[in-house]
Motif scaffolding. Sequence first.
Motif, PDB file in Angstrom:
ATOM      1  N   TYR A 122       1.009  -1.249  -0.007  1.00 37.59           N
ATOM      2  CA  TYR A 122      -0.096  -0.063  -0.059  1.00 37.59           C
ATOM      3  C   TYR A 122       0.989   1.259  -0.066  1.00 37.59           C
ATOM      4  O   TYR A 122       0.462   2.337  -0.529  1.00 37.59           O
ATOM      5  CB  TYR A 122      -0.922   0.144   1.306  1.00 37.59           C
ATOM      6  CG  TYR A 122      -2.148  -0.792   0.787  1.00 37.59           C
ATOM      7  CD1 TYR A 122      -3.137  -0.275  -0.039  1.00 37.59           C
ATOM      8  CD2 TYR A 122      -2.397  -1.840   1.445  1.00 37.59           C
ATOM      9  CE1 TYR A 122      -4.364  -0.832  -0.437  1.00 37.59           C
ATOM     10  CE2 TYR A 122      -3.683  -2.679   1.030  1.00 37.59           C
ATOM     11  CZ  TYR A 122      -4.627  -1.997   0.145  1.00 37.59           C
ATOM     12  OH  TYR A 122      -5.697  -2.758   0.023  1.00 37.59           O
ATOM     13  N   ASP A 126       0.717   4.089  -2.989  1.00 34.33           N
ATOM     14  CA  ASP A 126       0.138   5.271  -2.709  1.00 34.33           C
ATOM     15  C   ASP A 126       1.265   6.442  -3.013  1.00 34.33           C
ATOM     16  O   ASP A 126       0.979   7.661  -2.770  1.00 34.33           O
ATOM     17  CB  ASP A 126      -0.336   5.329  -1.264  1.00 34.33           C
ATOM     18  CG  ASP A 126      -1.074   6.704  -1.027  1.00 34.33           C
ATOM     19  OD1 ASP A 126      -1.938   7.124  -1.861  1.00 34.33           O
ATOM     20  OD2 ASP A 126      -1.023   7.275   0.128  1.00 34.33           O
ATOM     21  N   ILE A 131      -3.765   5.624  -4.917  1.00 30.63           N
ATOM     22  CA  ILE A 131      -3.856   4.433  -5.466  1.00 30.63           C
ATOM     23  C   ILE A 131      -4.630   4.357  -6.991  1.00 30.63           C
ATOM     24  O   ILE A 131      -5.813   4.666  -6.641  1.00 30.63           O
ATOM     25  CB  ILE A 131      -4.208   3.297  -4.696  1.00 30.63           C
ATOM     26  CG1 ILE A 131      -3.348   3.379  -3.595  1.00 30.63           C
ATOM     27  CG2 ILE A 131      -4.093   2.100  -5.034  1.00 30.63           C
ATOM     28  CD1 ILE A 131      -3.750   2.476  -2.163  1.00 30.63           C
ATOM     29  N   GLU A 133      -6.655   2.851 -10.193  1.00 30.95           N
ATOM     30  CA  GLU A 133      -7.433   1.497 -10.546  1.00 30.95           C
ATOM     31  C   GLU A 133      -6.631   0.380 -10.921  1.00 30.95           C
ATOM     32  O   GLU A 133      -6.638  -0.816 -10.335  1.00 30.95           O
ATOM     33  CB  GLU A 133      -8.480   1.815 -11.490  1.00 30.95           C
ATOM     34  CG  GLU A 133      -9.467   0.731 -11.722  1.00 30.95           C
ATOM     35  CD  GLU A 133     -10.605   0.990 -12.617  1.00 30.95           C
ATOM     36  OE1 GLU A 133     -11.372  -0.060 -13.324  1.00 30.95           O
ATOM     37  OE2 GLU A 133     -10.845   1.943 -13.118  1.00 30.95           O
ATOM     38  N   GLU A 135      -3.510  -0.333 -10.138  1.00 32.89           N
ATOM     39  CA  GLU A 135      -2.831  -0.709  -9.014  1.00 32.89           C
ATOM     40  C   GLU A 135      -3.771  -1.498  -7.742  1.00 32.89           C
ATOM     41  O   GLU A 135      -3.591  -2.434  -7.060  1.00 32.89           O
ATOM     42  CB  GLU A 135      -2.306   0.595  -8.236  1.00 32.89           C
ATOM     43  CG  GLU A 135      -0.920   1.163  -8.754  1.00 32.89           C
ATOM     44  CD  GLU A 135      -0.767   2.344  -8.409  1.00 32.89           C
ATOM     45  OE1 GLU A 135       0.606   2.633  -8.718  1.00 32.89           O
ATOM     46  OE2 GLU A 135      -1.037   3.218  -7.753  1.00 32.89           O
ATOM     47  N   SER A 136      -5.072  -0.720  -7.523  1.00 33.86           N
ATOM     48  CA  SER A 136      -6.227  -1.310  -6.807  1.00 33.86           C
ATOM     49  C   SER A 136      -6.475  -2.787  -7.270  1.00 33.86           C
ATOM     50  O   SER A 136      -6.413  -3.669  -6.505  1.00 33.86           O
ATOM     51  CB  SER A 136      -7.313  -0.634  -6.892  1.00 33.86           C
ATOM     52  OG  SER A 136      -8.190  -1.037  -5.920  1.00 33.86           O
ATOM     53  N   ILE A 139      -3.437  -4.829  -6.207  1.00 30.74           N
ATOM     54  CA  ILE A 139      -3.517  -5.199  -4.871  1.00 30.74           C
ATOM     55  C   ILE A 139      -4.528  -6.129  -4.406  1.00 30.74           C
ATOM     56  O   ILE A 139      -3.959  -7.145  -3.631  1.00 30.74           O
ATOM     57  CB  ILE A 139      -3.670  -3.890  -4.193  1.00 30.74           C
ATOM     58  CG1 ILE A 139      -2.527  -2.977  -4.184  1.00 30.74           C
ATOM     59  CG2 ILE A 139      -3.953  -4.120  -2.420  1.00 30.74           C
ATOM     60  CD1 ILE A 139      -2.712  -1.663  -3.733  1.00 30.74           C
ATOM     61  N   GLU A 140      -5.738  -6.242  -5.019  1.00 29.28           N
ATOM     62  CA  GLU A 140      -6.755  -7.100  -4.686  1.00 29.28           C
ATOM     63  C   GLU A 140      -6.312  -8.547  -5.295  1.00 29.28           C
ATOM     64  O   GLU A 140      -6.436  -9.596  -4.418  1.00 29.28           O
ATOM     65  CB  GLU A 140      -8.156  -7.047  -5.482  1.00 29.28           C
ATOM     66  CG  GLU A 140      -8.728  -5.774  -4.746  1.00 29.28           C
ATOM     67  CD  GLU A 140     -10.015  -5.585  -5.662  1.00 29.28           C
ATOM     68  OE1 GLU A 140     -10.726  -6.405  -6.100  1.00 29.28           O
ATOM     69  OE2 GLU A 140     -10.378  -4.398  -5.773  1.00 29.28           O
TER      70      GLU A 140
END
Length: 153
Positions: A122, A126, A131, A133, A135-136, A139-140
């Motif tokens: 994170y 960041d 963050i 989309e 990267e999100s 991450i998920e």
Amino acid sequence: MSSFTIPDLYIEYTEKRNLNFTYEQFAVFAMFYPALLVANTDGEVDEKEWDFLQLLANGLVSLSVRDNASREEIKDWQNLFFSEFQYLIGNFDLWERKFIKSLKRHLNEKPAEKEAVLRVIYMLADVSGGICEKESVMIEHLVHELGIETCSI
């Protein structure tokens, strides 16, 4: 490498890269691998992300190099860790599966380390002003793949 463990990955990686990392140094180094994937999610690591990766490399030295190391030795280790981050970012096709599978197994055996991995992911995501989309989504994916869904930071 069929067993996907950090010890096996350590042997393979250090032999192929001709590195003199200790196992302990490598084990900490491997914990940062998911953050490298996040940094390169959009296909390019920007200047702020590189700066953060340099900070991570410097932090690796403080965690894994003997206390009485000279300034020159410390700088050499910082450069080595950073150059290995650069190498891995350019060679995901060779190492991604091995690092992720090994790290997943490691985190299942040492769940207390999950939070540290998630925190670094994170922080790197960041560092460039939020963050995005892509990267999100990465991450998920990593949270699920590494089995750290239940971890909160």
